[in-house]
Design a protein around this motif. Structure first.
Motif, PDB file in Angstrom:
ATOM      1  N   GLN A  35       6.617  52.955  18.708  1.00  0.00           N
ATOM      2  CA  GLN A  35       5.362  53.679  17.596  1.00  0.00           C
ATOM      3  C   GLN A  35       6.099  54.976  18.487  1.00  0.00           C
ATOM      4  O   GLN A  35       5.391  56.349  16.958  1.00  0.00           O
ATOM      5  CB  GLN A  35       3.573  53.386  19.021  1.00  0.00           C
ATOM      6  CG  GLN A  35       2.914  53.674  18.188  1.00  0.00           C
ATOM      7  CD  GLN A  35       1.167  53.357  18.742  1.00  0.00           C
ATOM      8  OE1 GLN A  35       0.942  54.116  20.279  1.00  0.00           O
ATOM      9  NE2 GLN A  35       0.598  52.114  18.661  1.00  0.00           N
ATOM     10  N   ALA A  36       6.159  55.538  19.285  1.00  0.00           N
ATOM     11  CA  ALA A  36       6.483  57.560  19.187  1.00  0.00           C
ATOM     12  C   ALA A  36       7.354  57.425  17.862  1.00  0.00           C
ATOM     13  O   ALA A  36       7.615  58.473  18.100  1.00  0.00           O
ATOM     14  CB  ALA A  36       7.021  57.449  20.638  1.00  0.00           C
ATOM     15  N   MET A  71       8.408  55.513  15.432  1.00  0.00           N
ATOM     16  CA  MET A  71       6.940  55.878  14.219  1.00  0.00           C
ATOM     17  C   MET A  71       6.561  57.578  14.199  1.00  0.00           C
ATOM     18  O   MET A  71       6.868  57.617  13.004  1.00  0.00           O
ATOM     19  CB  MET A  71       6.826  55.139  13.943  1.00  0.00           C
ATOM     20  CG  MET A  71       7.377  53.405  14.182  1.00  0.00           C
ATOM     21  SD  MET A  71       5.656  51.901  13.976  1.00  0.00           S
ATOM     22  CE  MET A  71       5.363  52.045  12.372  1.00  0.00           C
ATOM     23  N   SER A  72       6.200  57.906  15.048  1.00  0.00           N
ATOM     24  CA  SER A  72       5.481  58.803  15.043  1.00  0.00           C
ATOM     25  C   SER A  72       6.724  60.324  14.458  1.00  0.00           C
ATOM     26  O   SER A  72       6.194  61.457  13.621  1.00  0.00           O
ATOM     27  CB  SER A  72       4.903  59.485  16.214  1.00  0.00           C
ATOM     28  OG  SER A  72       4.479  61.198  16.133  1.00  0.00           O
ATOM     29  N   ILE A 121       9.823  60.499  13.749  1.00  0.00           N
ATOM     30  CA  ILE A 121      10.534  59.840  12.178  1.00  0.00           C
ATOM     31  C   ILE A 121       9.627  60.288  10.799  1.00  0.00           C
ATOM     32  O   ILE A 121       9.668  61.193  10.334  1.00  0.00           O
ATOM     33  CB  ILE A 121      10.960  58.373  12.015  1.00  0.00           C
ATOM     34  CG1 ILE A 121      12.234  57.772  12.853  1.00  0.00           C
ATOM     35  CG2 ILE A 121      11.741  58.378  10.569  1.00  0.00           C
ATOM     36  CD1 ILE A 121      11.995  56.679  13.289  1.00  0.00           C
ATOM     37  N   GLU A 122       8.128  60.159  11.176  1.00  0.00           N
ATOM     38  CA  GLU A 122       6.909  60.280  10.087  1.00  0.00           C
ATOM     39  C   GLU A 122       7.363  61.809   9.850  1.00  0.00           C
ATOM     40  O   GLU A 122       6.838  62.177   9.145  1.00  0.00           O
ATOM     41  CB  GLU A 122       6.347  59.817  10.848  1.00  0.00           C
ATOM     42  CG  GLU A 122       4.870  59.868   9.707  1.00  0.00           C
ATOM     43  CD  GLU A 122       3.176  59.530  10.091  1.00  0.00           C
ATOM     44  OE1 GLU A 122       3.759  58.021  10.486  1.00  0.00           O
ATOM     45  OE2 GLU A 122       2.632  59.656  10.201  1.00  0.00           O
ATOM     46  N   CYS A 142      11.391  62.918   9.284  1.00  0.00           N
ATOM     47  CA  CYS A 142      12.176  62.493   8.045  1.00  0.00           C
ATOM     48  C   CYS A 142      11.810  61.331   7.021  1.00  0.00           C
ATOM     49  O   CYS A 142      12.287  60.198   7.151  1.00  0.00           O
ATOM     50  CB  CYS A 142      13.854  61.938   8.185  1.00  0.00           C
ATOM     51  SG  CYS A 142      13.720  61.120   9.657  1.00  0.00           S
ATOM     52  N   PRO A 143       9.997  61.327   7.169  1.00  0.00           N
ATOM     53  CA  PRO A 143       9.434  60.074   6.345  1.00  0.00           C
ATOM     54  C   PRO A 143       9.690  59.773   5.259  1.00  0.00           C
ATOM     55  O   PRO A 143       9.923  58.329   5.673  1.00  0.00           O
ATOM     56  CB  PRO A 143       7.452  61.200   5.956  1.00  0.00           C
ATOM     57  CG  PRO A 143       8.430  62.650   5.782  1.00  0.00           C
ATOM     58  CD  PRO A 143       9.176  63.268   6.952  1.00  0.00           C
ATOM     59  N   GLU A 144      11.012  60.457   4.812  1.00  0.00           N
ATOM     60  CA  GLU A 144      11.239  59.604   3.660  1.00  0.00           C
ATOM     61  C   GLU A 144      12.707  59.169   3.668  1.00  0.00           C
ATOM     62  O   GLU A 144      13.558  58.120   3.412  1.00  0.00           O
ATOM     63  CB  GLU A 144      12.113  60.430   2.605  1.00  0.00           C
ATOM     64  CG  GLU A 144      12.666  61.096   2.638  1.00  0.00           C
ATOM     65  CD  GLU A 144      12.197  62.605   3.753  1.00  0.00           C
ATOM     66  OE1 GLU A 144      12.747  63.575   3.485  1.00  0.00           O
ATOM     67  OE2 GLU A 144      11.247  62.369   3.985  1.00  0.00           O
ATOM     68  N   ALA A 145      13.010  58.976   4.791  1.00  0.00           N
ATOM     69  CA  ALA A 145      14.431  58.265   5.314  1.00  0.00           C
ATOM     70  C   ALA A 145      14.196  56.421   5.881  1.00  0.00           C
ATOM     71  O   ALA A 145      13.624  56.243   5.642  1.00  0.00           O
ATOM     72  CB  ALA A 145      14.204  57.979   6.936  1.00  0.00           C
ATOM     73  N   ARG A 146      15.376  55.712   5.336  1.00  0.00           N
ATOM     74  CA  ARG A 146      15.384  54.382   5.693  1.00  0.00           C
ATOM     75  C   ARG A 146      16.497  53.900   5.607  1.00  0.00           C
ATOM     76  O   ARG A 146      16.264  53.097   6.647  1.00  0.00           O
ATOM     77  CB  ARG A 146      15.701  54.366   3.820  1.00  0.00           C
ATOM     78  CG  ARG A 146      14.549  54.103   3.321  1.00  0.00           C
ATOM     79  CD  ARG A 146      15.419  52.657   2.394  1.00  0.00           C
ATOM     80  NE  ARG A 146      14.202  52.905   0.763  1.00  0.00           N
ATOM     81  CZ  ARG A 146      14.107  52.423  -0.281  1.00  0.00           C
ATOM     82  NH1 ARG A 146      14.660  51.585  -0.890  1.00  0.00           N
ATOM     83  NH2 ARG A 146      13.317  52.605  -0.992  1.00  0.00           N
ATOM     84  N   THR A 190      11.446  50.278  14.324  1.00  0.00           N
ATOM     85  CA  THR A 190      10.789  50.785  12.947  1.00  0.00           C
ATOM     86  C   THR A 190      10.851  51.259  11.749  1.00  0.00           C
ATOM     87  O   THR A 190       9.766  51.736  11.469  1.00  0.00           O
ATOM     88  CB  THR A 190      10.791  52.569  13.321  1.00  0.00           C
ATOM     89  OG1 THR A 190      11.767  52.559  12.731  1.00  0.00           O
ATOM     90  CG2 THR A 190      11.111  53.116  15.045  1.00  0.00           C
ATOM     91  N   LEU A 199      13.939  51.211   9.875  1.00  0.00           N
ATOM     92  CA  LEU A 199      14.729  51.976   9.816  1.00  0.00           C
ATOM     93  C   LEU A 199      15.798  50.444   9.292  1.00  0.00           C
ATOM     94  O   LEU A 199      16.256  50.336  10.587  1.00  0.00           O
ATOM     95  CB  LEU A 199      15.215  53.151  10.890  1.00  0.00           C
ATOM     96  CG  LEU A 199      14.266  54.128  10.381  1.00  0.00           C
ATOM     97  CD1 LEU A 199      14.589  55.137  11.430  1.00  0.00           C
ATOM     98  CD2 LEU A 199      14.503  54.886   9.219  1.00  0.00           C
TER      99      LEU A 199
END
Lengths: 427, 427
Positions: B80-81, B83-84, B86-87, B90-94, B123, B125
């Motif tokens: 969860q952390a 995810m936060s 990355i958001e 780099c929110p657009e990261a895959r 998450t 990725l």
């Protein structure tokens, strides 16, 4: 304990879940993008139905009432997610006022309130509970079945600010769905955040607005990962100006039920599904599974007896039903201990923090399980619906099934965000 | 299992912890405000020392290497952390490329890398591991002691972008502290986020910058909750232009060690503490507990023998030590199974996600436990350091002690955020 899962149809369901697992980098990236655009509600819970060939939300609650039913191991997840929500909505908050429902005799509900308060306290907020009960004349301690105590205090308004004696909160968290209307006490507050906003309450909110937003979300998502949106989206229609007592609007109901059933029959044919389609007719505003009816044929609506009409005409707080949602029924092929079960997924902010099964031993797979007098047997998921198990790769393993639940629940949460952005207090 | 804690001095420590618990709404609000201003590093771990009268960070690692030692129950918190984080970054990261240290024979370290990769995969990725090992000529699978496998792939640079064969990441997460310098491969990348930034590596980073930032953070925090900042902050000083081999800079060392010891003696008198003050002399850049020396009297520095001088002059990757930090020593009064222990707290983004005890059976309470050849016995905390137990109110209960650890660790994390904002790649 992971409840034992039985899925009658394994083919298409596995295919859908496998698609979610394979596409998870794309799904998570897409969701991150959506959360840049839309603000999730503070918290939510989503009732899902899993028919094997379809996995869809049927109800999204913005005042969730079952936090006490979550696996206690998820408490840290709830706290972390609540920290993130508070940081976004009201970073400068020190004191939070929680406003619960008025039913002080429902022990299960009160334990939920205590659990929400505990989560918020763990984020470092001072939390007090302000009650809307009109005849509460002073602080009242309620004993809970689990040995804890809950202090309810009468709400006080001073000028444009609300609080309880000696406590002026920066933020107000509603766990009261405002079915009884928006209290004057809560209107036009000055620099106090109300979470979720007042128009999230049933005095203003309409399920049809939610599912219209869900249409948009489900279509975008389905295009993104290349699936038929129907696989995650129940068809629906609305009738306004209904009066069950006086048999007003019957034609509208019959026509819309037929239309939705036609859509479903067509889809069943397309997918070779042999189940009997049905729709659920429910109040467009309101909750607690009141004012809900299962219909397999539009003709059933013409022959409603007085008891059925009475049942449909009133929801919580005696609210008269005049607008109804006609929603495609999604069979539940999940059973727990041989009883029909439906998963309920809990979210705080945009994070899935747990879930449980709502189990009904006396109901069929095409019936509403959130029914008055239901035998409610919540079983907490052992997994939090947020961690797929990539190593095993088997979509039928509980973490992977639950990942799919977490994805669809987050789509419903996103729809609620879109819905709240598109609606307002005085439309 | 919660390791058994023994605290020799109970008075002032309990007082400090009680202060943290009482002030937690204020503390959390203050921290939320700080995180509006400063961006936490992607992840970090903080070594704490708890002397009973003082609870302070002694080292803040921005490339944490012990995720494998955390309680597995904290995995969802980590996800969860992450995810936060990355958001935010780099929110657009895959796709994310993880760059680890080069030591492929350290099984513990490799399990840490596998654990970080697992968290990131959860998450949503796609994660691959790109290695800086110069002679790695193709994808290499390493078998881990726990039965898992790790695929290391050679880094490839094309133009201003880096990746591994067939994989172009949007984000690059370093778990390599760049002690060997900043590889040309990683410089001037085009639209690929490097986390943490290159200047967080030991090629540029200085402990003295970190502790200068911590001074500021500790002073602000101490003022906020009304405590003496010394209670959470070790005094320090720096000497540059040191050459242990050639005995250059000895006067600077002696003078600064005396000055720090004087500050500590004065404080000990003020608080009536009868322990013997000491300082720790360590390389201002570098890690792994190399180049570390405990000094109780400045005279000890004049009589250093060749072996001691050799030990001090080189750290990881053969880096020559020319700048040293002189840091107030904080006794460790915590013991686990009668061995001296120090808590290490792990964070992802601004969230505490777990921790463990570093235990050394052969060392005293005023010695460095992160020493080469140490008998390292990590014991995972059962609690995540993020949930105080308000119900019991006893500061000596593990959740409450761990809450205090979580607070001080987050102060160090905030100091790292300030430090990274105030420093850059080419100063």
């Amino acid at each position: 304990m992971v409840p034992h899962l039985t899925t009658a149809l394994s083919g298409p369901l596995l295919e859908l879940e496998r698609r979610f697992l394979e596409a998870s980098p794309q799904i998570e990236q897409w969701l991150r993008g959506q959360w840049q655009e839309y603000t999730p509600p503070f918290y939510s819970s989503v009732d899902l139905r899993n028919s094997g060939f379809k996995l869809a939300p049927v109800d999204t609650n913005l005042f969730p009432g079952g936090f006490n039913n979550l696996n206690p191991a998820f408490l840290p997840l709830c706290v972390q997610a609540a920290m993130s929500a508070i940081e976004k909505f009201c970073p400068e908050a020190r004191r939070l006022l929680l406003i619960p429902e008025n039913h002080t005799r429902n022990q299960f509900y009160l334990q939920n309130v205590a659990q929400i308060a505990a989560v918020l306290k763990q984020t470092g907020l001072e939390v007090r509970i302000g009650s809307l009960i009109p005849d509460l004349d002073g602080p009242t301690t309620v004993d809970l079945a689990n040995g804890q105590k809950l202090l309810l205090e009468p709400l006080r308004r001073q000028g444009n600010r609300i609080g309880v004696d000696g406590f002026e909160p920066c933020a107000i968290l509603l766990n009261n769905d405002l079915s009884a209307g928006i209290p004057e006490l809560l209107r036009d507050l000055d620099e106090q955040y109300v979470l979720p906003p007042l128009h999230a309450g049933w005095a203003v909110r309409r399920k049809s607005n939610h599912f219209a937003a869900y249409d948009q979300v489900a279509n975008d998502f389905a295009r993104e990962i290349g699936i038929d949106p129907w696989r995650i989206n129940p068809a629906f229609s609305v009738c306004r100006s209904i009066n069950f007592h006086e048999r007003q609007g019957e034609e509208c109901l019959v026509a819309n039920v037929s239309a939705v059933l036609d859509i479903v029959r067509e889809k069943y044919r397309e997918y070779g599904i042999t189940e009997t389609p049905y729709v659920v007719v429910k109040a467009d505003a309101g909750t607690y599974g009141m004012g809900v009816m299962t219909v397999r044929d539009a003709d059933e609506l013409i022959a409603l007896n007085r008891k059925q009409r009475n049942k449909m005409s009133v929801v919580k707080e005696g609210l008269e039903v005049s607008e109804v949602l006609i929603q495609e029924g999604v069979h539940s092929f999940e059973t727990v201990h041989e009883a029909v079960a439906e998963p309920v997924v809990y979210m705080i902010d945009r994070y899935v923090v747990g879930g449980f099964y709502r189990v009904h031993t006396g109901r069929g797979k095409d019936e509403n399980l959130n029914a008055p007098g239901m035998h409610f047997e919540p079983l907490a998921f052992e997994t939090g619906c947020n961690l797929p198990d990539y190593r095993c790769g088997n979509p039928d393993s509980p973490p992977n099934r639950f990942y799919a639940y977490g994805v669809v629940a987050r789509l419903a949460c996103l729809a609620a965000a879109v819905e709240l952005a598109n609606t307002r207090l005085d439309p």
